[in-house]
Write an enzyme that holds these catalytic residues in place. Structure first.
Site, PDB file in Angstrom:
ATOM      1  N   HIS A   1      22.449  33.776  37.382  1.00 26.26           N
ATOM      2  CA  HIS A   1      23.137  33.866  36.085  1.00 26.26           C
ATOM      3  C   HIS A   1      22.515  33.019  34.990  1.00 26.26           C
ATOM      4  O   HIS A   1      23.096  32.904  33.910  1.00 26.26           O
ATOM      5  CB  HIS A   1      24.599  33.428  36.210  1.00 26.26           C
ATOM      6  CG  HIS A   1      25.427  34.287  37.099  1.00 26.26           C
ATOM      7  ND1 HIS A   1      26.221  35.310  36.621  1.00 26.26           N
ATOM      8  CD2 HIS A   1      25.600  34.284  38.437  1.00 26.26           C
ATOM      9  CE1 HIS A   1      26.838  35.883  37.629  1.00 26.26           C
ATOM     10  NE2 HIS A   1      26.484  35.289  38.750  1.00 26.26           N
TER      11      HIS A   1
ATOM     12  N   LYS B   1      33.840  30.822  23.470  1.00 28.08           N
ATOM     13  CA  LYS B   1      33.071  30.736  24.718  1.00 28.08           C
ATOM     14  C   LYS B   1      32.870  29.264  25.017  1.00 28.08           C
ATOM     15  O   LYS B   1      33.169  28.425  24.166  1.00 28.08           O
ATOM     16  CB  LYS B   1      31.726  31.461  24.596  1.00 28.08           C
ATOM     17  CG  LYS B   1      30.922  31.115  23.349  1.00 28.08           C
ATOM     18  CD  LYS B   1      29.679  31.993  23.218  1.00 28.08           C
ATOM     19  CE  LYS B   1      29.963  33.344  22.589  1.00 28.08           C
ATOM     20  NZ  LYS B   1      29.257  34.441  23.212  1.00 28.08           N
ATOM     21  N   ARG B   2      32.396  28.920  26.223  1.00 24.27           N
ATOM     22  CA  ARG B   2      32.082  27.516  26.498  1.00 24.27           C
ATOM     23  C   ARG B   2      31.267  26.946  25.346  1.00 24.27           C
ATOM     24  O   ARG B   2      30.443  27.648  24.763  1.00 24.27           O
ATOM     25  CB  ARG B   2      31.244  27.393  27.783  1.00 24.27           C
ATOM     26  CG  ARG B   2      31.963  27.649  29.048  1.00 24.27           C
ATOM     27  CD  ARG B   2      31.128  27.243  30.264  1.00 24.27           C
ATOM     28  NE  ARG B   2      29.935  28.058  30.431  1.00 24.27           N
ATOM     29  CZ  ARG B   2      28.687  27.584  30.431  1.00 24.27           C
ATOM     30  NH1 ARG B   2      28.453  26.292  30.272  1.00 24.27           N
ATOM     31  NH2 ARG B   2      27.660  28.384  30.605  1.00 24.27           N
TER      32      ARG B   2
ATOM     33  N   LYS C   1      24.419  28.184  23.228  1.00 25.93           N
ATOM     34  CA  LYS C   1      25.250  29.245  22.663  1.00 25.93           C
ATOM     35  C   LYS C   1      25.403  29.082  21.141  1.00 25.93           C
ATOM     36  O   LYS C   1      25.875  29.971  20.449  1.00 25.93           O
ATOM     37  CB  LYS C   1      26.622  29.256  23.341  1.00 25.93           C
ATOM     38  CG  LYS C   1      26.581  29.617  24.837  1.00 25.93           C
ATOM     39  CD  LYS C   1      27.975  29.676  25.446  1.00 25.93           C
ATOM     40  CE  LYS C   1      27.990  29.892  26.942  1.00 25.93           C
ATOM     41  NZ  LYS C   1      27.929  31.325  27.334  1.00 25.93           N
TER      42      LYS C   1
ATOM     43  N   THR D   1      29.483  38.427  28.329  1.00 29.20           N
ATOM     44  CA  THR D   1      30.420  39.517  28.623  1.00 29.20           C
ATOM     45  C   THR D   1      31.487  39.605  27.551  1.00 29.20           C
ATOM     46  O   THR D   1      32.096  40.654  27.368  1.00 29.20           O
ATOM     47  CB  THR D   1      31.092  39.338  29.996  1.00 29.20           C
ATOM     48  OG1 THR D   1      31.567  37.994  30.108  1.00 29.20           O
ATOM     49  CG2 THR D   1      30.118  39.627  31.119  1.00 29.20           C
TER      50      THR D   1
ATOM     51  N   LYS E   1      33.615  42.758  25.426  1.00 30.98           N
ATOM     52  CA  LYS E   1      35.070  42.812  25.204  1.00 30.98           C
ATOM     53  C   LYS E   1      35.390  43.014  23.731  1.00 30.98           C
ATOM     54  O   LYS E   1      36.293  43.774  23.374  1.00 30.98           O
ATOM     55  CB  LYS E   1      35.722  41.524  25.729  1.00 30.98           C
ATOM     56  CG  LYS E   1      35.585  41.419  27.230  1.00 30.98           C
ATOM     57  CD  LYS E   1      35.985  40.080  27.826  1.00 30.98           C
ATOM     58  CE  LYS E   1      35.540  40.105  29.294  1.00 30.98           C
ATOM     59  NZ  LYS E   1      35.779  38.872  30.017  1.00 30.98           N
TER      60      LYS E   1
HETATM   61  C1  H2P Z   1      27.176  32.829  32.736  1.00 30.18           C
HETATM   62  C2  H2P Z   1      26.039  33.196  31.775  1.00 30.18           C
HETATM   63  C3  H2P Z   1      26.404  34.432  30.945  1.00 30.18           C
HETATM   64  C4  H2P Z   1      26.766  35.586  31.876  1.00 30.18           C
HETATM   65  C5  H2P Z   1      27.824  35.146  32.875  1.00 30.18           C
HETATM   66  C6  H2P Z   1      28.129  36.221  33.893  1.00 30.18           C
HETATM   67  C7  H2P Z   1      26.790  31.650  33.605  1.00 30.18           C
HETATM   68  O1  H2P Z   1      28.403  32.585  32.071  1.00 30.18           O
HETATM   69  O2  H2P Z   1      25.703  32.126  30.944  1.00 30.18           O
HETATM   70  O3  H2P Z   1      25.329  34.797  30.134  1.00 30.18           O
HETATM   71  O4  H2P Z   1      27.252  36.668  31.140  1.00 30.18           O
HETATM   72  O5  H2P Z   1      27.423  33.975  33.576  1.00 30.18           O
HETATM   73  O6  H2P Z   1      26.964  36.710  34.468  1.00 30.18           O
HETATM   74  P1  H2P Z   1      28.960  31.677  30.887  1.00 30.18           P
HETATM   75  O7  H2P Z   1      27.848  31.074  30.165  1.00 30.18           O
HETATM   76  O8  H2P Z   1      29.746  32.630  30.015  1.00 30.18           O
HETATM   77  O9  H2P Z   1      29.843  30.657  31.506  1.00 30.18           O
HETATM   78  N1  PLP Z   2      35.812  32.456  28.880  1.00 26.76           N
HETATM   79  C1  PLP Z   2      36.783  33.381  28.926  1.00 26.76           C
HETATM   80  C2  PLP Z   2      38.215  32.927  29.000  1.00 26.76           C
HETATM   81  C3  PLP Z   2      36.482  34.734  28.898  1.00 26.76           C
HETATM   82  O1  PLP Z   2      37.459  35.652  28.974  1.00 26.76           O
HETATM   83  C4  PLP Z   2      35.136  35.107  28.787  1.00 26.76           C
HETATM   84  C5  PLP Z   2      34.867  36.514  28.695  1.00 26.76           C
HETATM   85  O2  PLP Z   2      33.971  37.133  28.961  1.00 26.76           O
HETATM   86  C6  PLP Z   2      34.135  34.128  28.760  1.00 26.76           C
HETATM   87  C7  PLP Z   2      34.518  32.803  28.791  1.00 26.76           C
HETATM   88  C8  PLP Z   2      32.662  34.448  28.645  1.00 26.76           C
HETATM   89  O3  PLP Z   2      32.276  34.511  27.325  1.00 26.76           O
HETATM   90  P1  PLP Z   2      30.755  34.717  26.888  1.00 26.76           P
HETATM   91  O4  PLP Z   2      30.297  35.954  27.541  1.00 26.76           O
HETATM   92  O5  PLP Z   2      30.847  34.842  25.412  1.00 26.76           O
HETATM   93  O6  PLP Z   2      30.025  33.508  27.328  1.00 26.76           O
END
Ligand code: H2P
Ligand code: PLP
Length: 835
Positions: free
Chosen positions: A374, A567-568, A573, A678, A682
């Site tokens: 990921h 998002k985080r 980001k 993701t 949405k």
């Molecule tokens: C991570 C990645 C995203 C990816 C998601 C699911 C770790 O999530 O950074 O780019 O869409 O996995 O594969 P996130 O940063 O949203 O915590």
């Molecule tokens: N946090 C929450 C509560 C979410 O519902 C989502 C949805 O995809 C995410 C984080 C991930 O966001 P991003 O894809 O913008 O990093």
């Protein structure tokens, strides 16, 4: 004792078998029964929380009946199953989802109304199950929904953290973390005190010869902790399949209670040992994409992998099949490298406990596992120090060394004299101390490795895992672009839009075949349809405006352009780019004549997201956002033209309100850093447009919906390395508009400038690693375009509708089927024809 009831007695049993409710009257009966007996309340003291619990318990009964049948059916047919191992499951709330999936929400609404409650008030009593940080955990939750909906025999395995991800409060502009007591009043889990596994740590390894003279190893552990199973039923949408999410909780093993201490009057320290055991599943580690190598985290990982594998192997052994059939019966998916120890543990079980030969065992292991990566951020790749591993898991370290030895020998044969290559691909990094590279074990021990969007899957093949592509050939690596479940993220989050779509398409089939949305394009020019579409968005914005008022106290004008980034919080980001852009906008507005201001599109800039507690830079970004909000929101000269909002404690249930309400959302990571994203999917699925970089899944979203329907800006992934190189060798020039933004921060416009000094220095002085300055001009220009285009509401609506119509590709069902075909090799188990 034989646990099963003998055939002659089964009739009586079947006559009384639980059946749940299937009408409004029966729902009311079950609801009242639970309120009065399970909760020990009555009609004199039933509050909204009790109404929630009563409803949830009535639905839980229904789910568990189907759960039981599903498990029986899956055991009976004995076909291949998939086990999804994830340290995170960001589930959110369960009740609304359960009601919609079993198709009984209207029944519950009417029943509750008869008994004096509004269904919405009951639903919002539920705590989010927030066992995850962000996208990775939410992806796991979407997987569970799709796997059940598509009738795959599938289990999730995770940890039952006593505290989920912390709750975020904003105090004087700063993030404060408080514990999340999500288990209070949680009716969704079934404790299985009869399903326990003793998990071992520490100790040493004995080597001995068996009767045939073969060298064997046995691990004598120094500590044993018990894993107790808690099961959470996962209902599919409009299917009888109800799968299982099994979460492990840690408990002192009964043998561990120290009666000697106790008898000597040292009760406190006897109990302290218990507590040490229980901390293993106490907290979810917040993610800042920097591995910190904490022993407790490694303990969590092994505890969960070992318990899950014990369970999987036990289930397999009941079928009395030969070991060689293991990979034909079982697929295990590793959600990131967190469960990598499962590879080593299975090899250990097969050779040390079951007595298989190394090669045969290894063939079984690699046939079973698949690994999903990921992230390409190098600092996020998991490594554990050899001394730590040696101490905690001595036998596993030996096995890791053996895996590495055999692997390196095979590499050497194919690439003789390439010592550099050997040291690059070795599982062991020759540093001080030596480190175990978990991703290397995950690749070597799996038959498929996948990234989560096209660009990302290409990048892992050409950067961090390049050597492995040479070694194994390109077929070991594949791409499965992420998706989202339309049940929760459209139907549940945006019921009005879902209903409108259903009306146009003649039913809700699109919820299980999202490609049917393409039929919406036929209505793009339909005036009445457009009007309904825009009214739905307006209502969703009102709903969000109410949430904003509730959590921040600020009133926002719902006719403004809602611009969202949730998002985080992470430098990659680039929430800092967004807030600098907001400051730039503010300065521009301040400099405008009152006449010019009249032409401006009012905007609300909405932020949300948690910073990892130890990630100082992320925390100062939150503080800057709140400091800007404090100044801008009370500036009467600016009024509604700009408002800045930080919604505290962003989580799934807030996302369900926020996603349907955006006009534009921001997915603006430095190109090449966001694996997929993701939330971008949405937002678009809910009729919002997006502004984004050419990164992660934004690229495929663009391909699907068309370039004219998305606002892209910024440098491309292929230019990033050059730009960084140039910055490093003195070629860095601060963008002049960004400089003005910095000057205003430095002059104290938003409070004590020293609070923001390191944030600015990271760009001005320390190389601007995330290319904020390089992208700034393109970013603000693109926002100007957004303003312009928003004024043409008809055009905007057409883009919104067209985009939704073209989002079919991003269904989690497509994702799940791709994993099933190309990685797991499993078939669905069709259930809906039988009783
Ligand atoms: C991570 C990645 C995203 C990816 C998601 C699911 C770790 O999530 O950074 O780019 O869409 O996995 O594969 P996130 O940063 O949203 O915590
Ligand atoms: N946090 C929450 C509560 C979410 O519902 C989502 C949805 O995809 C995410 C984080 C991930 O966001 P991003 O894809 O913008 O990093």
């Amino acid at each position: 004792v034989e646990a099963s009831i003998p055939e002659p007695l089964r009739e009586a049993w079947r006559k009384h078998s639980a059946s749940g409710f299937s009408s409004k009257e029966e729902f009311e009966r079950e609801f009242v029964r639970h309120v009065e007996t399970t909760l020990a309340r009555s009609l004199y003291n039933c509050d909204e929380l009790a109404a929630y619990s009563g409803t949830a318990l009535a639905f839980r009964d229904r789910l568990i009946i189907e759960w039981n049948k599903t498990q029986q059916r899956q055991t009976f047919t004995d076909q291949k199953r998939v086990y999804y191992l994830s340290l995170e499951f960001l589930m959110g709330r369960a009740l609304d989802n359960a009601m919609l999936n079993v198709g009984m929400k209207d029944v519950a609404r009417d029943g509750l109304a008869d008994l004096g409650f509004r269904i919405e008030d009951a639903i919002t009593q539920e705590h989010d199950a927030a066992l995850g940080n962000g996208g990775l955990g939410r992806l796991a939750a979407c997987f569970l929904d799709s796997m059940a909906t598509l009738n795959y025999p599938a289990w999730g395995y995770g940890l039952r953290y006593r505290y989920g991800i912390f709750k975020q409060e904003i105090v004087n502009g700063y993030q404060v973390e408080i514990p999340d007591y999500w288990l209070d009043n949680n009716p969704w889990e079934f404790p299985r005190h009869d399903i326990t596994v003793d998990i071992q740590f520490y100790g040493h390894v004995n080597k001995y010869q068996d009767e045939n003279g073969k060298t064997c190893h046995s691990w004598e552990a120094g500590e044993t902790v018990q894993a107790v199973a808690y099961d959470v039923p996962i209902p599919g949408y409009r299917t009888k399949t109800t799968n299982n999410l099994r979460l492990w909780s840690s408990k002192a093993s009964s043998g561990e209670f120290d009666f000697q201490k106790f008898n000597a009057g040292d009760y406190e320290s006897a109990v302290a040992d218990q507590q040490t055991a229980e901390t293993i599943s106490a907290v979810l580690y917040p993610n800042d994409n920097l591995e910190r190598g904490k022993e407790l985290r490694l303990k969590q990982q092994y505890f969960w992998c070992a318990a899950s594998l014990y369970d999987i192997v036990r289930r397999f052994k009941k079928t009395k099949r030969a070991w060689s059939e293991f990979p034909d019966q079982i697929a295990i998916q590793l959600n990131d490298t967190h469960p990598t120890l499962a590879i080593v543990e299975l090899q250990r079980i097969l050779i040390d406990v079951e007595g298989l030969e190394w090669d045969e065992a290894w063939r079984i292991v690699t046939g079973t596992f698949g690994y999903t990566n990921h992230t390409v951020l190098p600092e996020a790749l998991e490594k554990w120090s050899v001394p730590l591993m040696q101490n905690l898991l001595p036998r596993h370290l030996q096995i890791i060394y053996d895996i590495n030895l055999f692997f390196l020998q095979s590499v050497e044969k194919r690439f003789p004299n390439d010592r550099e290559m050997l040291s690059r691909v070795s599982i062991i990094e020759e540093s001080h101390p030596k480190m175990v590279r978990m991703a290397h074990i995950a690749i070597i021990g799996s038959h498929k490795v996948n990234g989560v969007a096209e660009l990302h899957s290409d990048l892992i093949k050409t950067t961090i895992f390049k050597d492995f592509v040479q070694i194994y050939g390109p077929d070991r690596f594949t791409n499965v672009t992420n998706g989202i479940t339309p049940r929760r993220w459209l139907h549940q989050a945006n019921p009005a839009l879902s209903a409108l779509i259903a009306e146009k398409l003649g039913g809700y089939e699109f919820l299980t075949d999202l490609t049917l949305l393409d039929k919406l394009e036929a209505f793009v020019d339909d005036k009445e349809f457009r009007k309904q579409w825009s009214e739905i968005k307006a209502n969703n914005k009102l709903r969000l405006a109410r949430l904003i008022k509730d959590v921040t106290g600020y009133s926002v004008n719902p006719h403004s352009l809602f611009d969202v980034q949730v998002k985080r919080i992470h430098e990659y980001k680039r929430q800092q780019l967004n807030i600098f852009g907001v400051i730039h906008r503010y300065l521009k507005l301040k400099a405008m004549s009152p006449e010019d201001r009249k032409k401006v599109v009012p905007r609300v800039s909405i932020f949300g997201g948690k910073a990892a507690p130890g990630y100082w830079m992320a925390k100062s970004i939150i503080y800057l956002i709140n400091s800007v909000a404090a100044v801008v929101n009370k500036d009467e000269e600016i009024g509604d033209l700009l408002k800045v909002i930080f919604i505290e404690d962003y989580n799934v249930s807030k996302a369900e309100i926020i996603c349907p309400a955006s006009d534009i959302s921001e997915h603006i990571s430095t190109a090449g850093t966001e694996a997929s994203g993701t939330s971008n999917m949405k937002f678009v699925l809910n009729g919002g447009l997006i502004i984004g970089t050419c990164d992660g899944a934004n690229i495929e979203i663009t391909r699907e919906i068309g370039e004219q329907n998305i606002f892209l800006f910024g440098n491309l992934a292929e230019d990033v390395e050059d730009l960084r190189h140039r910055h490093f060798y003195g070629g860095f020039q601060l963008d002049p508009q960004l400089k003005r933004v910095f000057d205003s921060i430095k002059s104290g416009t938003f409070g004590d400038p020293s609070s923001f000094a390191s944030l600015i220095a990271s760009i001005e002085e320390h190389g601007d690693y995330y290319l904020v300055s390089d992208d700034f001009n393109s970013y603000v220009e693109t926002h100007d375009m957004v303003d312009q285009e928003f004024q043409n509401q008809e055009e905007w609506l057409a883009k919104s509708i067209t985009s939704v119509a073209r989002m079919g590709f991003f269904s989690m069902d497509r994702v799940t089927n791709e994993y099933a075909d190309s990685i797991w090799n499993i078939e669905p188990l069709n259930v809906n024809d039988d009783a």
